[in-house]
Design an enzyme around this catalytic site. Structure first.
Site, PDB file in Angstrom:
ATOM      1  N   ASN A   1      -8.528   4.261  -2.301  1.00  0.00           N
ATOM      2  CA  ASN A   1      -7.963   2.971  -1.663  1.00  0.00           C
ATOM      3  C   ASN A   1      -7.475   2.033  -2.854  1.00  0.00           C
ATOM      4  OD1 ASN A   1      -7.300   0.838  -0.004  1.00  0.00           O
ATOM      5  ND2 ASN A   1      -9.312   0.525   0.624  1.00  0.00           N
ATOM      6  N   CYS A   5       1.017  -1.186  -0.157  1.00  0.00           N
ATOM      7  CA  CYS A   5      -0.074  -0.089   0.049  1.00  0.00           C
ATOM      8  C   CYS A   5       0.862   1.230  -0.006  1.00  0.00           C
ATOM      9  CB  CYS A   5      -0.869  -0.027   1.066  1.00  0.00           C
ATOM     10  SG  CYS A   5      -0.056  -0.002   2.826  1.00  0.00           S
ATOM     11  N   HIS A  44      -2.259   1.075   6.948  1.00  0.00           N
ATOM     12  CA  HIS A  44      -2.628   0.893   5.588  1.00  0.00           C
ATOM     13  C   HIS A  44      -2.160   2.486   5.115  1.00  0.00           C
ATOM     14  CE1 HIS A  44      -4.287  -0.246   2.126  1.00  0.00           C
ATOM     15  NE2 HIS A  44      -5.595   0.334   2.175  1.00  0.00           N
TER      16      HIS A  44
END
Length: 324
Positions: free
Chosen positions: A290, A137, A270
């Site tokens: 995202n 991520c 994240h």
């Protein structure tokens, strides 16, 4: 939006969010078919059903307690929260840092800017990507920011290579995790970034195949910002472009749509991209991109309420870079 349309929208959301825990076996069979799930044994299937049932109970509770957001059964619903975080996030502390980024303290009150702002409306945000089972991520959020920087500067959208960072970043750990500011620093150290088409994504760590002749973006400098007021993120967003931010993803796994007003803040795990902000029904919110594909959330995006440190959005220093 008129009152009739608003009612239809709200009613639709409520209806779609209604689940019955007693129907968990039926939902599970539908889930297996929809997401093409296969397990190695009946015992594994039973284990996954128990996790699914637990997640369903949490989804039902969230839908009852958070009136402005909807949660649903999705592709992660047979995974425990710990499994989902370990497989599909990737923010972690590297063993060393380069300390190339200048630290800036934003301690002045926020400016009187517009109530709403969204970089997508200016066509400065690339399409939603899917990191898959790879804890990268940090690379996706960092490069999402650089892609937007490129679009702002050159008025053209390009996709940069996350795989280059996974394979060639000597500070971060590829699919085993990394940090945002160290990714900017590594981009400076590597000398540039290649296109996704030149160095495609493989969802795994690999050997570095960097080709400086194919660089399309370079990072001249980077900054880390200590934000004293969450509202100040608005000014920063408008000034520097979409910003990679660190969050606690524990409560977004089963998100479907709406503004999250309840989001855990227990530990950052994240990285996502802050692209805009707006107000709906007197609730100010952030818009975040995202990297779990367009079949998750609002076509790959999610929204959280402002000024409550939702998901820990203000816990870590935010970073940005200047490209050339």
């Amino acid at each position: 939006m008129n009152k009739i349309m608003l009612c239809l929208l709200v009613c639709g959301v409520v209806h779609a969010a209604t689940y019955d825990l007693l129907k968990a076996p039926n939902y599970f069979e539908d889930f297996l078919h929809k997401f093409n799930k296969n397990y190695s044994s009946e015992s594994e299937k039973l284990h996954r059903f128990k996790i699914f049932q637990h997640n369903l109970e949490e989804i039902i509770n969230k839908n009852q307690n958070d009136s402005t957001a909807q949660y649903e059964i999705n592709k992660f619903s047979d995974l425990s929260k710990e499994e989902a975080i370990s497989k599909y996030t990737g923010l972690s502390l590297p063993h060393q840092t380069q300390n190339f980024c200048e630290v800036v303290i934003l301690d002045r009150p926020p400016d009187r800017g517009p109530l709403e702002f969204d970089w997508r409306q200016f066509n400065k945000v690339t399409s939603v990507k899917n990191q898959g089972v790879c804890g990268a991520c940090w690379a996706f959020a960092t490069l999402g920011s650089l892609e937007s920087q490129f679009a702002i500067k050159y008025n053209r959208l390009i996709n940069l290579s996350e795989q280059q960072f996974i394979d060639c970043d000597r500070v971060n750990a590829g699919c085993d995790g990394g940090l945002l500011h160290t990714a900017f620093e590594s981009a400076m150290e590597m000398g540039g970034v290649q296109m996704e088409s030149d160095y495609p994504y493989e969802t795994a760590n690999g050997q570095c195949r960097i080709n400086p002749n194919r660089f399309v973006v370079g990072v001249r400098s980077c900054r880390r910002y200590i934000v004293m007021f969450e509202e100040k993120l608005k000014d920063l967003l408008r000034a520097v472009g979409p910003i990679p931010v660190a969050i606690d993803a524990s409560d977004i796994v089963n998100y479907r749509r709406g503004i999250m007003r309840q989001c855990a803040n227990h530990g950052l795990n994240h990285a996502v991209l802050l692209v805009g902000y707006a107000v709906e029904n007197n609730i100010p919110y952030w818009i975040l991109k995202n990297t779990w594909g367009t079949d998750w959330g609002e076509d790959g995006y999610f929204r959280v309420q402002q000024n409550i440190n939702a998901c820990g959005i203000r816990n870590e220093l935010v970073s940005s870079a200047e490209i050339y």
